[in-house]
Scaffold this motif. Structure first.
Motif, PDB file in Angstrom:
ATOM      1  N   MET A 170      89.318  -8.344  42.620  1.00 23.59           N
ATOM      2  CA  MET A 170      88.072  -8.333  41.895  1.00 23.59           C
ATOM      3  C   MET A 170      87.288  -9.630  42.123  1.00 23.59           C
ATOM      4  O   MET A 170      86.081  -9.592  42.208  1.00 23.59           O
ATOM      5  N   HIS A 171      88.007 -10.720  42.242  1.00 25.84           N
ATOM      6  CA  HIS A 171      87.370 -12.012  42.480  1.00 25.84           C
ATOM      7  C   HIS A 171      86.704 -12.031  43.854  1.00 25.84           C
ATOM      8  O   HIS A 171      85.603 -12.589  44.003  1.00 25.84           O
ATOM      9  N   TRP A 172      87.336 -11.408  44.849  1.00 22.46           N
ATOM     10  CA  TRP A 172      86.786 -11.376  46.204  1.00 22.46           C
ATOM     11  C   TRP A 172      85.462 -10.621  46.228  1.00 22.46           C
ATOM     12  O   TRP A 172      84.508 -11.026  46.889  1.00 22.46           O
ATOM     13  N   ILE A 173      85.379  -9.501  45.487  1.00 29.13           N
ATOM     14  CA  ILE A 173      84.145  -8.715  45.439  1.00 29.13           C
ATOM     15  C   ILE A 173      83.018  -9.539  44.817  1.00 29.13           C
ATOM     16  O   ILE A 173      81.887  -9.521  45.316  1.00 29.13           O
ATOM     17  N   ASN A 188      81.624 -12.034  47.305  1.00 29.13           N
ATOM     18  CA  ASN A 188      80.973 -11.486  48.498  1.00 29.13           C
ATOM     19  C   ASN A 188      79.994 -10.356  48.195  1.00 29.13           C
ATOM     20  O   ASN A 188      79.664  -9.578  49.089  1.00 29.13           O
ATOM     21  N   ILE A 189      79.484 -10.269  46.996  1.00 27.20           N
ATOM     22  CA  ILE A 189      78.607  -9.163  46.613  1.00 27.20           C
ATOM     23  C   ILE A 189      77.324  -9.136  47.447  1.00 27.20           C
ATOM     24  O   ILE A 189      76.840  -8.070  47.825  1.00 27.20           O
ATOM     25  N   GLY A 190      76.774 -10.286  47.780  1.00 29.24           N
ATOM     26  CA  GLY A 190      75.563 -10.338  48.605  1.00 29.24           C
ATOM     27  C   GLY A 190      75.794  -9.777  49.996  1.00 29.24           C
ATOM     28  O   GLY A 190      74.973  -9.018  50.525  1.00 29.24           O
ATOM     29  N   THR A 191      76.908 -10.126  50.591  1.00 32.04           N
ATOM     30  CA  THR A 191      77.254  -9.618  51.920  1.00 32.04           C
ATOM     31  C   THR A 191      77.513  -8.114  51.874  1.00 32.04           C
ATOM     32  O   THR A 191      77.109  -7.382  52.778  1.00 32.04           O
ATOM     33  N   ILE A 192      78.158  -7.670  50.822  1.00 32.21           N
ATOM     34  CA  ILE A 192      78.440  -6.236  50.682  1.00 32.21           C
ATOM     35  C   ILE A 192      77.151  -5.443  50.538  1.00 32.21           C
ATOM     36  O   ILE A 192      76.971  -4.405  51.186  1.00 32.21           O
ATOM     37  N   ILE A 193      76.232  -5.929  49.729  1.00 34.69           N
ATOM     38  CA  ILE A 193      74.949  -5.242  49.539  1.00 34.69           C
ATOM     39  C   ILE A 193      74.139  -5.235  50.830  1.00 34.69           C
ATOM     40  O   ILE A 193      73.565  -4.210  51.212  1.00 34.69           O
ATOM     41  N   ALA A 194      74.092  -6.353  51.532  1.00 36.32           N
ATOM     42  CA  ALA A 194      73.358  -6.420  52.798  1.00 36.32           C
ATOM     43  C   ALA A 194      73.973  -5.489  53.836  1.00 36.32           C
ATOM     44  O   ALA A 194      73.253  -4.786  54.561  1.00 36.32           O
ATOM     45  N   GLY A 195      75.282  -5.443  53.904  1.00 38.51           N
ATOM     46  CA  GLY A 195      75.951  -4.541  54.846  1.00 38.51           C
ATOM     47  C   GLY A 195      75.687  -3.083  54.525  1.00 38.51           C
ATOM     48  O   GLY A 195      75.483  -2.262  55.418  1.00 38.51           O
ATOM     49  N   ALA A 196      75.674  -2.755  53.238  1.00 39.83           N
ATOM     50  CA  ALA A 196      75.379  -1.381  52.835  1.00 39.83           C
ATOM     51  C   ALA A 196      73.944  -1.000  53.173  1.00 39.83           C
ATOM     52  O   ALA A 196      73.676   0.128  53.602  1.00 39.83           O
ATOM     53  N   ALA A 197      73.012  -1.937  53.017  1.00 35.43           N
ATOM     54  CA  ALA A 197      71.610  -1.670  53.358  1.00 35.43           C
ATOM     55  C   ALA A 197      71.448  -1.441  54.856  1.00 35.43           C
ATOM     56  O   ALA A 197      70.745  -0.520  55.288  1.00 35.43           O
ATOM     57  N   VAL A 198      72.099  -2.251  55.672  1.00 39.28           N
ATOM     58  CA  VAL A 198      72.037  -2.083  57.130  1.00 39.28           C
ATOM     59  C   VAL A 198      72.664  -0.741  57.533  1.00 39.28           C
ATOM     60  O   VAL A 198      72.116  -0.017  58.363  1.00 39.28           O
ATOM     61  N   ALA A 199      73.787  -0.400  56.931  1.00 34.23           N
ATOM     62  CA  ALA A 199      74.438   0.876  57.232  1.00 34.23           C
ATOM     63  C   ALA A 199      73.548   2.051  56.847  1.00 34.23           C
ATOM     64  O   ALA A 199      73.483   3.057  57.565  1.00 34.23           O
TER      65      ALA A 199
END
Length: 70
Positions: A1-4, A7-18
Motif C-alpha cells: 500500500m505504501h508503494w502505491i 507512485n500514484i502520479g506515475t500510475i495515473i500517467a501510465g494509465a492515461a498513456v495506455a
C-alpha cells in the motif's frame, strides 16, 4: 500500500498513456473495417482503388439507375 501511495502520479500517467494508445488502436481498427484508410485520399497513391470511394460510386450508380435514393 505504501508503494502505491509513493507512485500514484506515475500510475495515473501510465494509465492515461495506455488509454490514449488503446483509443488510437480502436479508431484505426474501426476505420479499416469500414474500408477507409488512415490518411486522406487527396494525396493517396491508391486513391483510385480506395474501397470507400468505390462503395460511394456504386451507391451513386445504383441511385441513378433506379431513380431514387435511400
Amino acid at each position: 500500500m505504501h508503494w502505491i501511495a509513493e507512485n500514484i502520479g506515475t500510475i495515473i500517467a501510465g494509465a492515461a498513456v495506455a488509454a490514449v494508445i488503446a483509443l488510437a488502436v480502436f479508431i484505426t481498427v474501426r476505420r479499416r473495417k469500414t474500408g477507409g484508410c488512415s490518411c486522406g485520399c487527396d494525396g493517396c497513391a491508391n486513391a483510385a482503388n480506395c474501397g470507400l470511394k468505390q462503395k460511394n460510386s456504386e451507391n451513386k450508380n445504383d441511385e441513378q439507375k433506379t431513380g431514387r435514393s435511400e
